[in-house]
Motif scaffolding. Sequence first.
Motif, PDB file in Angstrom:
ATOM      1  N   VAL A 189      70.435  36.798  21.226  1.00  0.00           N
ATOM      2  CA  VAL A 189      69.459  36.361  20.226  1.00  0.00           C
ATOM      3  C   VAL A 189      68.266  37.308  20.159  1.00  0.00           C
ATOM      4  N   LEU A 190      67.808  37.540  18.926  1.00  0.00           N
ATOM      5  CA  LEU A 190      66.553  38.247  18.667  1.00  0.00           C
ATOM      6  C   LEU A 190      65.550  37.231  18.151  1.00  0.00           C
ATOM      7  N   LEU A 191      64.366  37.169  18.762  1.00  0.00           N
ATOM      8  CA  LEU A 191      63.303  36.285  18.310  1.00  0.00           C
ATOM      9  C   LEU A 191      62.283  37.096  17.514  1.00  0.00           C
ATOM     10  N   VAL A 192      61.997  36.632  16.286  1.00  0.00           N
ATOM     11  CA  VAL A 192      61.019  37.327  15.448  1.00  0.00           C
ATOM     12  C   VAL A 192      59.930  36.337  15.059  1.00  0.00           C
ATOM     13  N   ASP A 193      58.765  36.489  15.674  1.00  0.00           N
ATOM     14  CA  ASP A 193      57.621  35.610  15.426  1.00  0.00           C
ATOM     15  C   ASP A 193      56.375  36.398  15.771  1.00  0.00           C
ATOM     16  N   ASP A 194      55.318  36.250  14.971  1.00  0.00           N
ATOM     17  CA  ASP A 194      54.122  37.054  15.230  1.00  0.00           C
ATOM     18  C   ASP A 194      53.186  36.436  16.257  1.00  0.00           C
ATOM     19  N   HIS A 195      53.570  35.303  16.843  1.00  0.00           N
ATOM     20  CA  HIS A 195      52.762  34.683  17.893  1.00  0.00           C
ATOM     21  C   HIS A 195      53.471  34.865  19.241  1.00  0.00           C
ATOM     22  N   VAL A 196      52.859  35.634  20.119  1.00  0.00           N
ATOM     23  CA  VAL A 196      53.516  35.971  21.380  1.00  0.00           C
ATOM     24  C   VAL A 196      53.736  34.751  22.257  1.00  0.00           C
ATOM     25  N   VAL A 197      52.811  33.805  22.238  1.00  0.00           N
ATOM     26  CA  VAL A 197      52.965  32.602  23.057  1.00  0.00           C
ATOM     27  C   VAL A 197      54.191  31.804  22.617  1.00  0.00           C
ATOM     28  N   ILE A 198      54.373  31.692  21.309  1.00  0.00           N
ATOM     29  CA  ILE A 198      55.538  30.972  20.784  1.00  0.00           C
ATOM     30  C   ILE A 198      56.821  31.701  21.159  1.00  0.00           C
ATOM     31  N   ARG A 199      56.825  33.019  21.023  1.00  0.00           N
ATOM     32  CA  ARG A 199      58.020  33.788  21.372  1.00  0.00           C
ATOM     33  C   ARG A 199      58.389  33.609  22.833  1.00  0.00           C
ATOM     34  N   GLU A 200      57.399  33.717  23.710  1.00  0.00           N
ATOM     35  CA  GLU A 200      57.686  33.616  25.143  1.00  0.00           C
ATOM     36  C   GLU A 200      58.172  32.221  25.512  1.00  0.00           C
ATOM     37  N   ALA A 201      57.528  31.202  24.960  1.00  0.00           N
ATOM     38  CA  ALA A 201      57.944  29.834  25.249  1.00  0.00           C
ATOM     39  C   ALA A 201      59.350  29.579  24.735  1.00  0.00           C
TER      40      ALA A 201
ATOM     41  N   ALA B 181      65.953  40.377  22.866  1.00  0.00           N
ATOM     42  CA  ALA B 181      64.886  41.162  22.247  1.00  0.00           C
ATOM     43  C   ALA B 181      63.904  40.244  21.528  1.00  0.00           C
ATOM     44  N   GLN B 182      62.666  40.727  21.409  1.00  0.00           N
ATOM     45  CA  GLN B 182      61.621  40.003  20.697  1.00  0.00           C
ATOM     46  C   GLN B 182      60.863  40.965  19.795  1.00  0.00           C
ATOM     47  N   ALA B 183      60.437  40.472  18.630  1.00  0.00           N
ATOM     48  CA  ALA B 183      59.700  41.314  17.688  1.00  0.00           C
ATOM     49  C   ALA B 183      58.629  40.493  16.993  1.00  0.00           C
TER      50      ALA B 183
ATOM     51  N   ASP C  15      65.172  46.621  16.718  1.00  0.00           N
ATOM     52  CA  ASP C  15      65.887  45.884  17.766  1.00  0.00           C
ATOM     53  C   ASP C  15      67.318  45.558  17.351  1.00  0.00           C
ATOM     54  N   VAL C  16      67.510  45.215  16.089  1.00  0.00           N
ATOM     55  CA  VAL C  16      68.871  44.918  15.611  1.00  0.00           C
ATOM     56  C   VAL C  16      69.744  46.162  15.710  1.00  0.00           C
ATOM     57  N   ARG C  17      69.144  47.327  15.481  1.00  0.00           N
ATOM     58  CA  ARG C  17      69.891  48.573  15.566  1.00  0.00           C
ATOM     59  C   ARG C  17      70.215  48.949  17.014  1.00  0.00           C
ATOM     60  N   VAL C  18      69.298  48.636  17.922  1.00  0.00           N
ATOM     61  CA  VAL C  18      69.435  49.083  19.315  1.00  0.00           C
ATOM     62  C   VAL C  18      70.214  48.094  20.183  1.00  0.00           C
ATOM     63  N   PHE C  19      69.980  46.796  19.976  1.00  0.00           N
ATOM     64  CA  PHE C  19      70.586  45.784  20.836  1.00  0.00           C
ATOM     65  C   PHE C  19      71.778  45.103  20.144  1.00  0.00           C
TER      66      PHE C  19
ATOM     67  N   ILE D  95      68.235  42.467   7.000  1.00  0.00           N
ATOM     68  CA  ILE D  95      69.259  42.313   8.032  1.00  0.00           C
ATOM     69  C   ILE D  95      70.602  41.993   7.387  1.00  0.00           C
ATOM     70  N   THR D  96      70.605  41.084   6.419  1.00  0.00           N
ATOM     71  CA  THR D  96      71.843  40.690   5.759  1.00  0.00           C
ATOM     72  C   THR D  96      72.500  41.877   5.063  1.00  0.00           C
ATOM     73  N   GLU D  97      71.682  42.734   4.468  1.00  0.00           N
ATOM     74  CA  GLU D  97      72.218  43.882   3.738  1.00  0.00           C
ATOM     75  C   GLU D  97      72.674  44.999   4.669  1.00  0.00           C
ATOM     76  N   ILE D  98      71.864  45.301   5.679  1.00  0.00           N
ATOM     77  CA  ILE D  98      72.148  46.450   6.542  1.00  0.00           C
ATOM     78  C   ILE D  98      73.064  46.089   7.699  1.00  0.00           C
ATOM     79  N   TYR D  99      72.887  44.882   8.263  1.00  0.00           N
ATOM     80  CA  TYR D  99      73.670  44.457   9.420  1.00  0.00           C
ATOM     81  C   TYR D  99      74.329  43.103   9.125  1.00  0.00           C
ATOM     82  N   PRO D 100      75.341  43.079   8.273  1.00  0.00           N
ATOM     83  CA  PRO D 100      75.929  41.814   7.821  1.00  0.00           C
ATOM     84  C   PRO D 100      76.570  40.972   8.926  1.00  0.00           C
ATOM     85  N   LEU D 101      76.865  41.569  10.055  1.00  0.00           N
ATOM     86  CA  LEU D 101      77.467  40.810  11.152  1.00  0.00           C
ATOM     87  C   LEU D 101      76.425  40.005  11.928  1.00  0.00           C
ATOM     88  N   VAL D 102      75.149  40.316  11.744  1.00  0.00           N
ATOM     89  CA  VAL D 102      74.079  39.583  12.412  1.00  0.00           C
ATOM     90  C   VAL D 102      73.727  38.362  11.567  1.00  0.00           C
TER      91      VAL D 102
END
Length: 219
Positions: free
Chosen positions: A6-18, A33-35, A44-48, A71-78
Amino acid sequence: MSNINVLLVDDHVVIREALANLLNENEEISVVAQANNIQKALHDVRVFPIDVAIVDLSLGQQNGLDLVRSITEIYPLVKCLVFSMYPEALYAERSLRAGAKGYVMKSESPDVLISAIKKVYADEIALSRLMTKALISSHSSEIFAPVTTSFSLQSLGDRELEILLLVGKGNLTKEIAQRLNLSVKTVDAVRQKLKVKLGLGSASDLVKFAIEYANSINT
C-alpha cells in the motif's frame, strides 16, 4: 491472499503515520511508501511495487482526483482507493469516474477501510451500501441532494465544485487562480456559472452558499 503493498497519500503526517501503524497490524497489508503530494506519490508508484494507493482528495494545494487520474493512466495495475473527509454522496462517483476503485470516508471504522483495501485489490468496487444503491438506482436525486440546500450539487463539474469549496474557505478570486494555475478571468467565469447552476442571485449569495457548503464538510 498475498500481501497487499500500500501507498498512503495524505498531506498530514500524523494521519499518515497513524494509518500506517494501523494497516501494518493486518498481516495481509504492508504500507511500503508514504507521500504528501502528487509528485512524491507518482515517484513512489514508479519505484515501489504498489498494489493499492490510498489517496486523500485534499493534498494541500493539489487535488487528489488529479493523482487518481494520473495513476490510472500511467500505472493501470495500481488500484486507487479514495480516503477522504468529503461527503461520499458528492465525491464517490467523481472518484470512480477519475479511475478509483472505491471511496471510504475518514469517519468510517478501521474495519471498513481494511475491507475496502482488500476489495479494490481484488478488482472489486468498494463503496458504502447507500452509495452503491444510489449508483444503481435511476431515482437517486434525493440521495445525492446535500443537506445544506435544496439544489443538487451533482450538476457541478469537478473544477466547479473545487472552486466552490475554495470560495467557502475564504479564498479570493486571485488566490484561487494562483492556487489552481488558472487565469482570474477563468475563475470569474466559473463563479458566474456556479451562480446560474445553483440558482443564486448575487456574488454575496454565492459566498454565503459556499461557506455553508464548506462548513457542512468540516463538521
